[in-house]
Write a protein that holds these residues in place. Structure first.
Motif, PDB file in Angstrom:
ATOM      1  N   ASP A  56       0.836  -1.204   0.000  1.00 35.48           N
ATOM      2  CA  ASP A  56       0.000   0.000   0.000  1.00 35.48           C
ATOM      3  C   ASP A  56       0.874   1.259   0.000  1.00 35.48           C
ATOM      4  O   ASP A  56       1.928   1.279   0.628  1.00 35.48           O
ATOM      5  N   LYS A  57       0.394   2.288  -0.682  1.00 33.79           N
ATOM      6  CA  LYS A  57       1.111   3.570  -0.741  1.00 33.79           C
ATOM      7  C   LYS A  57       0.175   4.697  -0.297  1.00 33.79           C
ATOM      8  O   LYS A  57      -1.037   4.609  -0.488  1.00 33.79           O
ATOM      9  N   PHE A  58       0.748   5.758   0.248  1.00 34.68           N
ATOM     10  CA  PHE A  58      -0.032   6.939   0.629  1.00 34.68           C
ATOM     11  C   PHE A  58      -0.149   7.850  -0.590  1.00 34.68           C
ATOM     12  O   PHE A  58       0.833   8.388  -1.076  1.00 34.68           O
ATOM     13  N   SER A 238     -11.569   7.237   1.301  1.00 33.62           N
ATOM     14  CA  SER A 238     -10.497   6.242   1.170  1.00 33.62           C
ATOM     15  C   SER A 238      -9.364   6.540   2.162  1.00 33.62           C
ATOM     16  O   SER A 238      -8.709   5.619   2.651  1.00 33.62           O
ATOM     17  N   LEU A 239      -9.152   7.820   2.481  1.00 34.50           N
ATOM     18  CA  LEU A 239      -8.136   8.189   3.469  1.00 34.50           C
ATOM     19  C   LEU A 239      -8.546   7.669   4.853  1.00 34.50           C
ATOM     20  O   LEU A 239      -7.707   7.143   5.590  1.00 34.50           O
ATOM     21  N   TYR A 240      -9.835   7.784   5.168  1.00 38.73           N
ATOM     22  CA  TYR A 240     -10.352   7.302   6.463  1.00 38.73           C
ATOM     23  C   TYR A 240     -10.077   5.806   6.614  1.00 38.73           C
ATOM     24  O   TYR A 240      -9.600   5.358   7.659  1.00 38.73           O
ATOM     25  N   SER A 241     -10.330   5.041   5.555  1.00 35.99           N
ATOM     26  CA  SER A 241     -10.071   3.591   5.577  1.00 35.99           C
ATOM     27  C   SER A 241      -8.579   3.321   5.737  1.00 35.99           C
ATOM     28  O   SER A 241      -8.169   2.408   6.462  1.00 35.99           O
ATOM     29  N   PHE A 242      -7.764   4.115   5.054  1.00 37.64           N
ATOM     30  CA  PHE A 242      -6.301   3.956   5.100  1.00 37.64           C
ATOM     31  C   PHE A 242      -5.774   4.207   6.517  1.00 37.64           C
ATOM     32  O   PHE A 242      -4.949   3.452   7.031  1.00 37.64           O
ATOM     33  N   LEU A 243      -6.282   5.277   7.175  1.00 32.04           N
ATOM     34  CA  LEU A 243      -5.827   5.627   8.522  1.00 32.04           C
ATOM     35  C   LEU A 243      -6.298   4.610   9.566  1.00 32.04           C
ATOM     36  O   LEU A 243      -5.637   4.411  10.584  1.00 32.04           O
ATOM     37  N   LYS A 244      -7.436   3.974   9.299  1.00 26.84           N
ATOM     38  CA  LYS A 244      -7.916   2.912  10.204  1.00 26.84           C
ATOM     39  C   LYS A 244      -6.982   1.704  10.142  1.00 26.84           C
ATOM     40  O   LYS A 244      -6.717   1.054  11.144  1.00 26.84           O
TER      41      LYS A 244
END
Length: 329
Positions: A56-58, A238-244
């Motif tokens: 995964d990448k930011f 999608s950022l919210y899912s990534f931070l979770k």
């Protein structure tokens, strides 16, 4: 007669101490921008270049800008409350337009990285003082002596020579066009950088605005523009899912906000005290000094072209500091 000599001596002393305090302010601003953005760059690279989980990448650049703007707005508001400064009389439309051109310039240069290499992007952005100067003349009706153009061109030419590397022969991509999408985006970014500088010059000259008023208003408007972008693109979900999944990124985002806010503090102080042109010279030579430091610290080889470029930058900065004191209107 003695009174005249005494008066002239006092006047000379006042001018000298004023120049010294101005030079000190100049040095503090440059050092603040240099150190804060050096740390900012390290944190940003660890966020964007890092691999999370398996692969995964930011990729949430707009959201990152949004958080930075919120952080900057909070910091500047706190300083304004503590300092109990007067109200800012600048029309909101000027800040709205200025923050839009600032954000657009940043996004265009980031998006250009999809089409051009990072050194090419750095090289393109290193001519930033030129559009800032030209659009300052067109938008804010600034008047610079001819020597000022010469010093700025010396600095820009030096940075370009220092940064420029011949592309590797094996990696020649023939697009068939004289100018590609990446180069066009860099050009757009530079024009918008110039517009931002021109509007900031106008705000500074017309409304005698203080650094933290400009910092707060610019960031509040930037928050608004960025929030529209992240809602339209759906990036926020999608950022919210990534931070979770990867909550450790939150600390890095906080560190990015902190270093960015410190850097912006010095950027807006530079704009208030010396104007957007000096600020763009600082942010351009910052990259040059970062590479120069790594060459000196780690003993990396330096080419003759880089030596010549270094000499031009220092010559331009020296002449600007020595003769650029004559006030330009």
């Amino acid at each position: 007669m003695d009174e005249d000599i005494k008066h002239s001596g006092m006047h000379h002393h006042k001018v000298k101490s004023l120049l010294n305090s101005q030079t000190m302010k100049l040095f503090i601003c440059f050092l603040g921008i240099f150190v804060a953005y050096l740390l900012f760059g390290i944190v940003q690279e660890s966020i964007v270049k890092g691999t999370y989980g398996q692969h995964d990448k930011f990729t949430y650049i707009l959201s990152l800008v949004f958080f930075q703007c919120i952080f900057n707005a909070i910091v500047s508001k706190v300083i304004l409350i503590l300092r109990k400064t007067h109200q800012d009389a600048t029309p909101s439309i000027m800040y709205a337009f200025s923050s839009f051109t600032y954000l657009f310039a940043m996004l265009a240069s980031n998006f250009a990285l999809e089409f051009v290499s990072y050194p090419m992007q750095v090289l393109g952005k290193s001519v930033k003082p030129v559009p800032v100067m030209l659009l300052g003349v067109l938008v804010a009706r600034k008047r610079y002596p001819l020597t000022k153009y010469f010093y700025v061109l010396l600095i820009v030419l030096g940075v370009v020579l220092f940064m420029y590397k011949k592309p590797k022969e094996s990696k020649v991509v023939n697009t068939g066009d004289l100018i590609g999408i990446g180069e066009f985006l860099l050009f757009v970014s530079l024009v918008f950088d110039g517009l931002t500088g021109g509007i900031q010059d106008k705000i500074r000259d017309k409304h005698k605005v203080q650094a933290y008023h400009m910092m707060f208003s610019m960031n509040i408007w930037s928050c608004l523009w960025a929030s529209i972008g992240i809602l339209i693109t759906g990036e926020i979900y999608s950022l919210y899912s990534f931070l979770k999944l990867y909550p450790n990124v939150i600390l890095n985002i906080f560190l990015l906000g902190l270093t960015g806010a410190i850097g912006q503090n010095f950027i807006f102080l530079t704009i208030e005290w010396f104007g957007p042109l000096t600020c763009s010279i600082f942010t351009t030579t910052r990259k040059f000094f970062t590479i120069l430091c790594s060459i000196l610290i780690f003993g990396n080889p330096i080419t003759k072209q880089q030596m010549f470029g270094t000499a031009l930058v220092f010559l331009g900065l020296f002449l600007e500091q020595l003769y650029g004191k004559k006030k330009h209107k």
